[in-house]
Design an enzyme around this catalytic site. Structure first.
Site, short mmCIF file in Angstrom:
data_model
loop_
_atom_site.label_atom_id
_atom_site.label_comp_id
_atom_site.label_asym_id
_atom_site.label_seq_id
_atom_site.Cartn_x
_atom_site.Cartn_y
_atom_site.Cartn_z
N ALA A 112 0.97 -1.20 -0.01
CA ALA A 112 -0.15 0.02 0.05
C ALA A 112 0.88 1.24 0.15
CB ALA A 112 -0.96 0.01 1.13
N GLU A 113 2.22 1.20 0.87
CA GLU A 113 2.79 2.47 0.75
C GLU A 113 3.67 2.67 -0.35
OE1 GLU A 113 2.69 4.63 3.02
OE2 GLU A 113 1.84 3.78 4.48
#
Length: 240
Positions: free
Chosen positions: A132-133
């Site tokens: 996600a990052e």
């Protein structure tokens, strides 16, 4: 181990917002931003309606690769500071992992497993945060200056003992340590811990839960969805 045996309910960008203090050598200016963040940089450069703040990358004093961009109108104060001599560090032979631009799948698994075991956090949760990052990009830099696989702000990286956020094993170790702090703070409430990792614990405390920020809610949901996907795939594989 936290979360090792059950799926999470989806509940949603950004990063843990901690003071952005860059403890880098040879800092020439101390910049204060409108949001209260403070950054030490070696020089500034106007790029359109943005200001690019350059930092010294360890071992590469002449490199321009390490920087963050902020809106020009977000800079409220610039103070000149004296140059600080760069300390002489102990010379160590870097491992193969620290030299590579992108770890292999096996190396990533090893780093995540090691960090997860050290902090009692499920490896699949850490892998979901990485996805996600940064999408697994070792040298990812966000528009706010977050760096590396788990998108650590300079201040957070420093507080977690990370010397180089672009070294995968250091970034994962620091990001996992910070996530551990958030899980402990919120009594293993994963949605709250992820929201704090994204938007900062102050926002979670203020709203007594996941703050009503669209980006944060989307981030929390994205991480939990990826975690659930990984667990479901593991269950399917075990059932074969």
């Amino acid at each position: 181990m936290r979360l090792s045996s059950f799926l999470l309910s989806a509940f949603g960008f950004g990063l843990a917002v901690v003071a952005v203090v860059c403890p880098l050598a040879r800092a020439a200016e101390h910049v204060t931003l409108k949001n209260g963040f403070e950054v030490d940089c070696v020089r500034r450069e106007a790029v359109g309606d943005k200001v690019r703040l350059y930092f010294v990358e360890k071992g590469k004093p002449d490199s321009d690769a390490n920087y963050m961009e902020v809106a020009a109108d977000s800079v409220v104060l610039v103070e000149t500071v004296a140059d600080v001599p760069e300390p002489v560090a102990e010379v160590k032979t870097p491992s193969a992992v620290t030299l590579m631009a992108a770890p292999t799948k096996e190396e990533m698994h090893e780093m995540l497993a090691h960090a997860g075991a050290a902090h009692n956090i499920d490896e699949d949760l850490l892998a979901s945060v990485v996805r996600a990052e940064s999408g697994g990009q070792v040298r990812a830099v966000s528009r706010t200056g977050a760096q590396g696989l788990m998108q650590l702000m300079p201040g957070t990286a420093s507080a977690m003992g990370v010397e180089d956020s672009f070294r995968p094993e250091q970034n994962i170790s620091g990001g996992t340590a910070y996530l551990d702090l958030m899980l402990t703070r919120y009594h293993d409430n994963v949605a709250w811990a992820l929201a704090a990792y994204n938007a900062g614990p102050g926002a979670v405390d203020r709203y007594h839960g996941v703050p009503p920020y669209r980006e944060t809610r989307a981030y929390v949901a994205r991480v939990i969805r990826e975690f659930n996907r990984r667990k479901q795939m593991a269950m399917v594989a075990q059932a074969r």
